[in-house]
Scaffold this motif. Structure first.
Motif, short mmCIF file in Angstrom:
data_model
loop_
_atom_site.label_atom_id
_atom_site.label_comp_id
_atom_site.label_asym_id
_atom_site.label_seq_id
_atom_site.Cartn_x
_atom_site.Cartn_y
_atom_site.Cartn_z
N GLY A 300 0.97 -1.32 0.02
CA GLY A 300 -0.02 -0.18 -0.06
C GLY A 300 0.88 1.12 0.06
O GLY A 300 0.35 2.39 0.50
N ARG A 301 2.04 1.11 -0.69
CA ARG A 301 2.88 2.36 -0.42
C ARG A 301 2.83 2.87 -2.05
O ARG A 301 2.44 2.23 -3.21
N GLU A 302 3.30 4.28 -2.02
CA GLU A 302 3.31 4.88 -3.40
C GLU A 302 4.74 4.76 -3.98
O GLU A 302 5.62 5.14 -3.59
N VAL A 303 4.80 3.89 -5.04
CA VAL A 303 6.08 3.67 -5.87
C VAL A 303 6.75 4.97 -6.09
O VAL A 303 7.95 4.70 -6.19
N PHE A 304 5.95 5.81 -6.72
CA PHE A 304 6.72 7.06 -7.18
C PHE A 304 7.70 7.75 -5.90
O PHE A 304 8.54 8.28 -6.22
N ALA A 305 7.10 7.51 -4.46
CA ALA A 305 7.86 8.25 -3.49
C ALA A 305 9.29 7.41 -3.33
O ALA A 305 10.36 8.04 -3.01
N TRP A 306 9.20 6.18 -3.48
CA TRP A 306 10.48 5.40 -3.60
C TRP A 306 11.52 5.78 -4.77
O TRP A 306 12.53 6.09 -4.65
N ALA A 307 11.00 6.09 -5.77
CA ALA A 307 11.65 6.34 -7.02
C ALA A 307 12.06 7.59 -6.88
O ALA A 307 13.18 8.20 -7.06
N LEU A 308 11.32 8.80 -6.35
CA LEU A 308 11.77 10.23 -6.36
C LEU A 308 12.74 10.47 -4.99
O LEU A 308 13.74 11.31 -5.19
N SER A 309 12.42 9.99 -4.01
CA SER A 309 13.01 10.18 -2.66
C SER A 309 13.82 9.46 -2.02
O SER A 309 14.34 9.59 -1.20
N GLY A 310 13.64 7.98 -2.51
CA GLY A 310 14.27 7.01 -1.80
C GLY A 310 15.92 7.06 -1.76
O GLY A 310 16.71 6.96 -0.95
N GLY A 311 16.31 7.39 -3.03
CA GLY A 311 17.94 7.43 -2.93
C GLY A 311 18.62 6.31 -2.96
O GLY A 311 17.86 5.04 -3.25
N GLU A 312 20.08 6.33 -3.26
CA GLU A 312 20.87 5.25 -3.19
C GLU A 312 20.65 4.10 -4.31
O GLU A 312 20.92 3.09 -4.15
N ASP A 313 19.97 4.58 -5.37
CA ASP A 313 20.11 3.68 -6.54
C ASP A 313 21.40 3.62 -7.11
O ASP A 313 21.52 2.77 -8.07
N TYR A 314 22.11 4.71 -7.01
CA TYR A 314 23.42 4.85 -7.84
C TYR A 314 23.42 4.46 -9.46
O TYR A 314 24.23 4.18 -10.21
N GLU A 315 22.05 5.00 -9.79
CA GLU A 315 22.13 5.19 -11.43
C GLU A 315 22.55 6.53 -11.84
O GLU A 315 22.93 7.30 -10.99
N LEU A 316 22.88 6.53 -13.28
CA LEU A 316 23.22 7.96 -13.63
C LEU A 316 21.99 8.73 -14.26
O LEU A 316 21.10 8.08 -14.54
N ILE A 317 21.93 9.95 -13.57
CA ILE A 317 20.79 10.83 -14.20
C ILE A 317 21.53 11.98 -15.14
O ILE A 317 22.53 12.42 -14.45
N PHE A 318 21.22 12.16 -16.12
CA PHE A 318 21.80 13.17 -17.01
C PHE A 318 21.19 13.78 -18.04
O PHE A 318 19.89 13.60 -18.17
N THR A 319 21.41 14.74 -18.73
CA THR A 319 20.83 15.57 -19.62
C THR A 319 21.64 15.55 -20.91
O THR A 319 22.75 15.46 -21.11
N ALA A 320 20.92 15.86 -21.99
CA ALA A 320 21.55 15.88 -23.32
C ALA A 320 20.45 16.59 -24.29
O ALA A 320 19.14 16.36 -24.02
N PRO A 321 20.89 17.21 -25.37
CA PRO A 321 19.99 17.83 -26.40
C PRO A 321 19.33 16.72 -27.03
O PRO A 321 19.69 15.59 -27.45
N GLU A 322 17.97 17.12 -27.39
CA GLU A 322 16.99 15.78 -27.82
C GLU A 322 17.77 14.99 -28.96
O GLU A 322 17.30 13.96 -29.27
N GLU A 323 18.17 15.99 -29.97
CA GLU A 323 18.82 15.06 -31.09
C GLU A 323 19.81 14.30 -30.91
O GLU A 323 19.85 13.25 -31.68
N ARG A 324 20.42 14.28 -29.61
CA ARG A 324 21.46 13.46 -29.44
C ARG A 324 20.98 12.05 -28.66
O ARG A 324 21.46 11.05 -28.52
N VAL A 325 19.72 12.15 -28.28
CA VAL A 325 19.28 11.16 -27.29
C VAL A 325 19.10 10.00 -27.86
O VAL A 325 19.54 8.88 -27.28
N PRO A 326 18.43 9.61 -29.14
CA PRO A 326 18.23 8.32 -29.75
C PRO A 326 19.60 7.44 -29.61
O PRO A 326 19.71 6.38 -29.48
N GLY A 327 20.54 8.42 -30.15
CA GLY A 327 21.95 7.40 -30.37
C GLY A 327 22.61 7.21 -28.99
O GLY A 327 23.23 6.28 -28.98
N LEU A 328 22.30 8.16 -28.13
CA LEU A 328 22.97 7.86 -26.67
C LEU A 328 22.17 6.57 -26.13
O LEU A 328 22.79 5.77 -25.57
#
Lengths: 377, 377
Positions: A300-328
């Motif tokens: 009965g938990r909100e899964v978004f809360a874990w994804a947004l505020s849980g932390g410690e996933d050690y994934e990479l979050i990054f930004t890129a111009p839209e045209e580069r994204v499919p190739g990346l």
């Protein structure tokens, strides 16, 4: 007792990031003009303080060693009872994780980890084998990513304390947090929220044990063992995304990058603050594992809360111009097998930092709170 | 409770240096063959682990950054109640000293300090001003020696914990501990034993205070205020010998160097062990300040014990061929105003490590015990 302690400013009132800012000022206030040549016996020093290209406030510092590649440096302190419990079953995993989180910081700058310096505080009653298990875990993680143990300090303390300083080298230009521009897409590797789900499992299993019930009698018994193991390991034994970071660097086009240590919300706020941007995050697009979704539903938990505020996933979050994204996305999947997902877009700063709920939850756009983990609140 | 803890090897039985050796093995045991290329997504890494020229066991690690000057790295952890008391009057001095001891390690390798990384563990009840005072003290020391605060971590803990990692650059070739040869003279800068004398004063004043007597009623009242201040400051506010180290490097001829952190005895043992030499130390030649001599006489203490085993003097101890010594001594005095004293000579390993008492105490040669400060005994 210390009466001034009562009269001063509480740490909770300024928070971790506020404290860091004040401390940098306290240090600077005492440092008027760089090197005091008189103290060096009339010899001019070899390096100008300008070698420090990027200091406090990113995943790692960037230092330009004269004539060499940019050096990346990160440091983390872990304290027993605050960051971990010292349990016989988990010493080796703790060692692995203590190094992994620092490797993740180097990867998040687009670098390769290289040399580790470990300071550990060891309680007087501990024995050598306990410390060796911790080191053996670190050694496993080190071997996997080519890190050499280069030095350290071993001292006595009441509680276990582990401080890792990790040096790495940038492969091309180091990737900081401030390079995003309005219009850039925001992407994340792998899945987010698993670590928080794993922590939830861990804590509820431990409270069951404390209440004298086995894990099999708990709610978690309704979760498959495969789900349980997968989520626990995401929390206890994270894998730093070095290969993915290298693939991103080699492909090019990434404008800003961080690792997800405090939670997606907190990291998006960092990316926006440093670039003077706003953002829109599409919650429907957050890459959340089926295991985390199943656990959230049953608890009965909100899964978004874990994804947004849980932390410690050690994934990479990054930004890129839209045209580069499919190739990346293609390149990272081909080189590493890891999926990369677009979760939103940087916007003009005036638009604020917004989270858009999925259509089935009303599709509303609400301000995204920066509620990552904060040590002093 | 953890039953294995009782069954294992106690830390006291292996000692600090024994533990360090076992930990390096535990790490290595897990690291079979350097970099696992598969984890880097098929990309070959930028740096070979061979960049680490000198790892565990010296004042600082030496890293060859590709294309750059050798990097020197040192790290130290200080724990409240073990290494310091957290008192309102001494926070600033504690900050100064925490950085100074690391600067001393870089100087002892013949390098210039440059970039500091600070991790601090802060008790939940502390206030911001306390942490700022600590940082302000570090900032004063940093400004004096051109050190930039480049990063760190701030976490919650039960007790105050301070971990400093300091990076520096070698000016010429880094000077390690192993280059001494039989026949080389052993020299030390400044005076040794003052810090131990200062600590003795501090502890006896504190026990007087605890007993309800003022410092003025204690034995120490018989010591001049100038002596008292000088000795206390040598313990509480040491000055790293950066200028002296630079003068030595520029002049040339130094074969091995360390700082005196654990005590002259312990450091002589290090210099001998690393070079496979023996040594003769002439106790009559130890540079001991008049203030320390006066305090020892009044307290009925053996001043040699403070000089040999007290530690924390942060002077430089080094070796050089006899023909280079007069020039070295002159050069350091001219450049820095600091005296350098010959205290003995490296000998053949078979001759052992001996201390020769002054003629008025019998002139006897006795084995020099390596009783520096050891955290786990």
């Amino acid at each position: 007792m210390d009466e001034k302690r009562q009269a001063g400013t509480s740490l909770a009132s300024v928070g971790e990031f506020g404290l860091i800012g004040r401390l940098a000022q306290a240090w600077q206030g005492a440092a008027p003009c760089g090197i005091a040549h008189g103290n060096l016996g009339g010899l001019s020093p070899v390096i100008p303080p300008e070698g420090l290209r990027l200091g406090i406030g990113d995943d790692a510092a960037v230092i330009d060693v004269p004539g060499g590649k940019p050096l990346l440096v990160t440091t983390d302190m872990l304290v027993e009872g605050v960051h971990f419990l010292w349990s016989p079953e988990r010493r080796r995993l703790l060692g692995r994780k203590a190094l992994a989180v620092n490797i993740s910081d180097i990867a998040a700058m687009g670098g390769v980890p290289a040399w580790a310096f470990l300071s550990i505080g060891v309680p007087a009653g501990a024995n050598v084998e306990e410390v060796e298990e911790l080191y053996a875990g670190m050694g496993e993680m080190a071997a996997r990513f080519g890190v050499a143990l280069a030095g350290g300090d071993t001292v006595r303390s009441d509680k276990w304390v582990i401080n890792v300083t990790l040096l790495g080298l940038a492969t091309k230009a180091p990737i900081g947090r401030s390079g995003g521009r309005p219009g850039d897409l925001i992407l994340v590797t792998g899945t987010v929220g698993d670590s928080a789900a794993g922590l939830h499992l861990l804590l509820s299993e431990e409270s069951m044990m404390a209440a004298g019930k086995g894990a099999s009698e708990s709610n978690e018994a309704h979760i498959s063992e495969a789900d349980r193991q997968a989520l626990l390991l995401r929390h206890l034994d994270p894998t730093p995304r070095v290969a993915e970071a290298m693939a991103l660097v080699v492909h090019g086009g990434v404008t800003a990058m961080m690792d997800v240590s405090d939670g997606v919300s907190s990291e998006v706020h960092h990316l926006c603050r440093n670039a003077g941007c706003g953002a829109r995050i599409d919650l429907a697009n957050l890459p959340i594992s089926p295991a985390a979704r199943r656990l959230a539903r049953r608890e009965g938990r909100e899964v978004f809360a874990w994804a947004l505020s849980g932390g410690e996933d050690y994934e990479l979050i990054f930004t890129a111009p839209e045209e580069r994204v499919p190739g990346l996305i293609d390149h990272v999947r081909r080189e590493t097998g890891t999926d990369v997902t677009v979760i939103g877009r940087l916007t003009d700063g005036a638009a604020g930092i917004m989270a858009v709920y999925p259509a089935e939850k009303g599709g509303e756009a609400v301000p995204l709170a920066a509620k990552g983990y904060n040590h002093f609140r």
